[in-house]
Design a protein around this motif. Structure first.
Motif, PDB file in Angstrom:
ATOM      1  N   GLU A 169      -0.436  -3.253   8.796  1.00 36.55           N
ATOM      2  CA  GLU A 169       1.012  -3.069   8.988  1.00 36.55           C
ATOM      3  C   GLU A 169       1.858  -4.195   8.396  1.00 36.55           C
ATOM      4  O   GLU A 169       3.076  -4.082   8.347  1.00 36.55           O
ATOM      5  N   ARG A 170       1.216  -5.271   7.932  1.00 33.21           N
ATOM      6  CA  ARG A 170       1.988  -6.307   7.240  1.00 33.21           C
ATOM      7  C   ARG A 170       2.343  -5.805   5.852  1.00 33.21           C
ATOM      8  O   ARG A 170       1.515  -5.218   5.162  1.00 33.21           O
ATOM      9  N   VAL A 171       3.574  -6.069   5.428  1.00 29.44           N
ATOM     10  CA  VAL A 171       4.000  -5.692   4.087  1.00 29.44           C
ATOM     11  C   VAL A 171       3.662  -6.831   3.125  1.00 29.44           C
ATOM     12  O   VAL A 171       4.084  -7.974   3.330  1.00 29.44           O
ATOM     13  N   PHE A 172       2.892  -6.507   2.087  1.00 26.05           N
ATOM     14  CA  PHE A 172       2.514  -7.466   1.056  1.00 26.05           C
ATOM     15  C   PHE A 172       3.344  -7.209  -0.196  1.00 26.05           C
ATOM     16  O   PHE A 172       3.458  -6.061  -0.642  1.00 26.05           O
ATOM     17  N   THR A 173       3.891  -8.252  -0.770  1.00 23.81           N
ATOM     18  CA  THR A 173       4.534  -8.100  -2.069  1.00 23.81           C
ATOM     19  C   THR A 173       3.451  -7.988  -3.136  1.00 23.81           C
ATOM     20  O   THR A 173       2.288  -8.338  -2.914  1.00 23.81           O
ATOM     21  N   ARG A 174       3.842  -7.536  -4.313  1.00 18.93           N
ATOM     22  CA  ARG A 174       2.882  -7.462  -5.415  1.00 18.93           C
ATOM     23  C   ARG A 174       2.369  -8.850  -5.782  1.00 18.93           C
ATOM     24  O   ARG A 174       1.196  -9.026  -6.104  1.00 18.93           O
ATOM     25  N   ALA A 175       3.256  -9.839  -5.747  1.00 11.74           N
ATOM     26  CA  ALA A 175       2.841 -11.208  -6.072  1.00 11.74           C
ATOM     27  C   ALA A 175       1.794 -11.707  -5.085  1.00 11.74           C
ATOM     28  O   ALA A 175       0.834 -12.388  -5.472  1.00 11.74           O
ATOM     29  N   GLN A 176       1.938 -11.378  -3.801  1.00 10.04           N
ATOM     30  CA  GLN A 176       0.950 -11.787  -2.814  1.00 10.04           C
ATOM     31  C   GLN A 176      -0.384 -11.099  -3.047  1.00 10.04           C
ATOM     32  O   GLN A 176      -1.447 -11.714  -2.906  1.00 10.04           O
ATOM     33  N   LEU A 177      -0.330  -9.831  -3.422  1.00  8.80           N
ATOM     34  CA  LEU A 177      -1.574  -9.127  -3.711  1.00  8.80           C
ATOM     35  C   LEU A 177      -2.233  -9.653  -4.978  1.00  8.80           C
ATOM     36  O   LEU A 177      -3.469  -9.702  -5.078  1.00  8.80           O
ATOM     37  N   LEU A 178      -1.440 -10.077  -5.947  1.00  8.81           N
ATOM     38  CA  LEU A 178      -2.001 -10.693  -7.145  1.00  8.81           C
ATOM     39  C   LEU A 178      -2.788 -11.953  -6.794  1.00  8.81           C
ATOM     40  O   LEU A 178      -3.809 -12.265  -7.404  1.00  8.81           O
ATOM     41  N   HIS A 179      -2.317 -12.683  -5.799  1.00  9.00           N
ATOM     42  CA  HIS A 179      -3.026 -13.895  -5.365  1.00  9.00           C
ATOM     43  C   HIS A 179      -4.434 -13.556  -4.895  1.00  9.00           C
ATOM     44  O   HIS A 179      -5.373 -14.333  -5.103  1.00  9.00           O
ATOM     45  N   HIS A 180      -4.586 -12.391  -4.293  1.00 12.65           N
ATOM     46  CA  HIS A 180      -5.901 -11.999  -3.781  1.00 12.65           C
ATOM     47  C   HIS A 180      -6.765 -11.357  -4.860  1.00 12.65           C
ATOM     48  O   HIS A 180      -7.979 -11.214  -4.666  1.00 12.65           O
ATOM     49  N   THR A 181      -6.171 -10.951  -5.956  1.00 17.79           N
ATOM     50  CA  THR A 181      -6.966 -10.335  -7.025  1.00 17.79           C
ATOM     51  C   THR A 181      -7.190 -11.299  -8.176  1.00 17.79           C
ATOM     52  O   THR A 181      -8.291 -11.679  -8.493  1.00 17.79           O
ATOM     53  N   ARG A 182      -6.099 -11.707  -8.841  1.00 19.52           N
ATOM     54  CA  ARG A 182      -6.295 -12.605  -9.972  1.00 19.52           C
ATOM     55  C   ARG A 182      -5.209 -13.637 -10.120  1.00 19.52           C
ATOM     56  O   ARG A 182      -5.369 -14.607 -10.817  1.00 19.52           O
ATOM     57  N   GLY A 183      -4.071 -13.477  -9.493  1.00 21.33           N
ATOM     58  CA  GLY A 183      -3.053 -14.512  -9.479  1.00 21.33           C
ATOM     59  C   GLY A 183      -2.436 -14.821 -10.820  1.00 21.33           C
ATOM     60  O   GLY A 183      -1.984 -15.937 -11.061  1.00 21.33           O
ATOM     61  N   ILE A 184      -2.378 -13.846 -11.735  1.00 22.88           N
ATOM     62  CA  ILE A 184      -1.805 -14.082 -13.052  1.00 22.88           C
ATOM     63  C   ILE A 184      -0.288 -13.993 -12.995  1.00 22.88           C
ATOM     64  O   ILE A 184       0.287 -13.484 -12.053  1.00 22.88           O
ATOM     65  N   ASP A 185       0.372 -14.482 -14.019  1.00 24.54           N
ATOM     66  CA  ASP A 185       1.824 -14.410 -14.175  1.00 24.54           C
ATOM     67  C   ASP A 185       2.345 -13.037 -13.765  1.00 24.54           C
ATOM     68  O   ASP A 185       2.037 -12.027 -14.378  1.00 24.54           O
ATOM     69  N   ARG A 186       3.179 -12.994 -12.738  1.00 26.96           N
ATOM     70  CA  ARG A 186       3.623 -11.731 -12.170  1.00 26.96           C
ATOM     71  C   ARG A 186       4.406 -10.872 -13.154  1.00 26.96           C
ATOM     72  O   ARG A 186       4.397  -9.649 -13.071  1.00 26.96           O
ATOM     73  N   LYS A 223       1.908  -1.745   2.296  1.00 26.25           N
ATOM     74  CA  LYS A 223       1.230  -2.112   3.528  1.00 26.25           C
ATOM     75  C   LYS A 223       0.110  -1.118   3.786  1.00 26.25           C
ATOM     76  O   LYS A 223       0.146   0.026   3.310  1.00 26.25           O
ATOM     77  N   LEU A 224      -0.895  -1.561   4.548  1.00 28.18           N
ATOM     78  CA  LEU A 224      -1.993  -0.702   4.953  1.00 28.18           C
ATOM     79  C   LEU A 224      -1.765  -0.322   6.408  1.00 28.18           C
ATOM     80  O   LEU A 224      -1.702  -1.189   7.285  1.00 28.18           O
ATOM     81  N   SER A 225      -1.627   0.963   6.645  1.00 32.96           N
ATOM     82  CA  SER A 225      -1.291   1.478   7.961  1.00 32.96           C
ATOM     83  C   SER A 225      -2.440   2.310   8.507  1.00 32.96           C
ATOM     84  O   SER A 225      -3.277   2.818   7.754  1.00 32.96           O
ATOM     85  N   ALA A 226      -2.472   2.438   9.835  1.00 33.06           N
ATOM     86  CA  ALA A 226      -3.483   3.291  10.452  1.00 33.06           C
ATOM     87  C   ALA A 226      -3.245   4.749  10.094  1.00 33.06           C
ATOM     88  O   ALA A 226      -4.152   5.576  10.189  1.00 33.06           O
ATOM     89  N   GLY A 227      -2.027   5.088   9.666  1.00 35.78           N
ATOM     90  CA  GLY A 227      -1.722   6.438   9.233  1.00 35.78           C
ATOM     91  C   GLY A 227      -1.703   7.404  10.389  1.00 35.78           C
ATOM     92  O   GLY A 227      -1.633   7.034  11.567  1.00 35.78           O
ATOM     93  N   THR A 228      -1.798   8.689  10.045  1.00 33.88           N
ATOM     94  CA  THR A 228      -1.812   9.733  11.057  1.00 33.88           C
ATOM     95  C   THR A 228      -3.161  10.424  11.041  1.00 33.88           C
ATOM     96  O   THR A 228      -3.779  10.569   9.992  1.00 33.88           O
ATOM     97  N   PRO A 229      -3.672  10.844  12.174  1.00 28.75           N
ATOM     98  CA  PRO A 229      -4.985  11.491  12.230  1.00 28.75           C
ATOM     99  C   PRO A 229      -5.016  12.743  11.372  1.00 28.75           C
ATOM    100  O   PRO A 229      -4.012  13.390  11.179  1.00 28.75           O
TER     101      PRO A 229
END
Length: 229
Positions: A169-186, A223-229
């Motif tokens: 449920e946390r909202v991640f920006t693209r720049a934050q997700l880049l940090h977890h993948t490769r962290g290249i120039d946004r 964000k990654l959510s539990a979604g709906t069943p």
């Protein structure tokens, strides 16, 4: 960090430029000029990273990447002159860790190389599978299942899911997700995150056009959510 780097590039001049830049940073480098030789050399030499041109004689880079992914987890930085979204999506789906569109600057190439190598040496994520809605993400074993069914995904895709599953449920920006993948120039790679998200939705959502788990928060990110069943 020095590494064994295989350069597969059919343009001898371009290959020599790349080799010199890699050597200047202390990397042990082998250069080949066609896809078949690239595959044979990768199997023989076991490099830590392959700089792989898409357009090569014999086997093209996409077919080489597909075969490599069936055999190993070697890092793959793909070079492509074809910059359409479909081409880039295909490369990422086949397991490329990053891509660089021609023409490119050698300095940018080396920045990508450094980031990929740094990422490969990071500590393993905290243990323990992480359930989020229909998903079960196991960072240690690098496994994803949806409703109990195993689902294959690339390292870039998995890095995004693992990061988001740690804080549902946390909202991640693209720049934050880049940090977890490769962290290249946004400015040049945030599009990569969007393409990973498109691929992931095809794999985890019941209706990729109306996602309930991997959700867009407009103007911010995802964000990654539990979604709906």
């Amino acid at each position: 960090m020095c590494a064994k780097v295989l350069v597969a590039e059919d343009d001898p001049r371009q290959a020599e430029v790349v080799r010199r830049y890699l050597a200047a940073e202390g990397h042990e480098t082998v250069v080949v000029h066609d896809g078949r030789t690239a595959l044979d050399e990768a199997r023989r030499w076991q490099p830590g990273l392959i700089v792989l041109d898409v357009m090569m004689p014999g086997l093209d880079g996409l077919r080489v990447c597909r075969t490599l992914r069936e055999e190993s987890d070697v890092l793959v930085l793909m070079l492509t002159a074809r910059a359409t979204e479909d081409d880039l999506l295909l490369g990422l789906e086949l397991g490329a860790d990053d891509y660089l569109t021609k023409p490119y600057s050698p300095r940018e190439l080396m920045a990508r190389v450094r980031t990929l190598l740094r990422r490969s040496t990071r500590a393993a994520p905290e243990p323990g599978p992480r359930p989020v809605g229909r998903l079960l993400i196991d960072p240690v074993r690098h496994r994803l299942s949806v409703d109990g069914v195993p689902v294959e995904c690339t390292r870039g895709e998995f890095a995004i899911l693992a990061a988001m599953a740690g804080q549902p449920e946390r909202v991640f920006t693209r720049a934050q997700l880049l940090h977890h993948t490769r962290g290249i120039d946004r400015s040049s790679t945030e599009r990569t995150i969007d393409m990973h998200v498109v691929n992931l939705r095809r794999k985890i959502e019941t209706d990729p056009q109306r996602p309930s788990q991997l959700v867009t928060v407009y103007g911010v990110g995802y964000k990654l959510s539990a979604g709906t069943p």
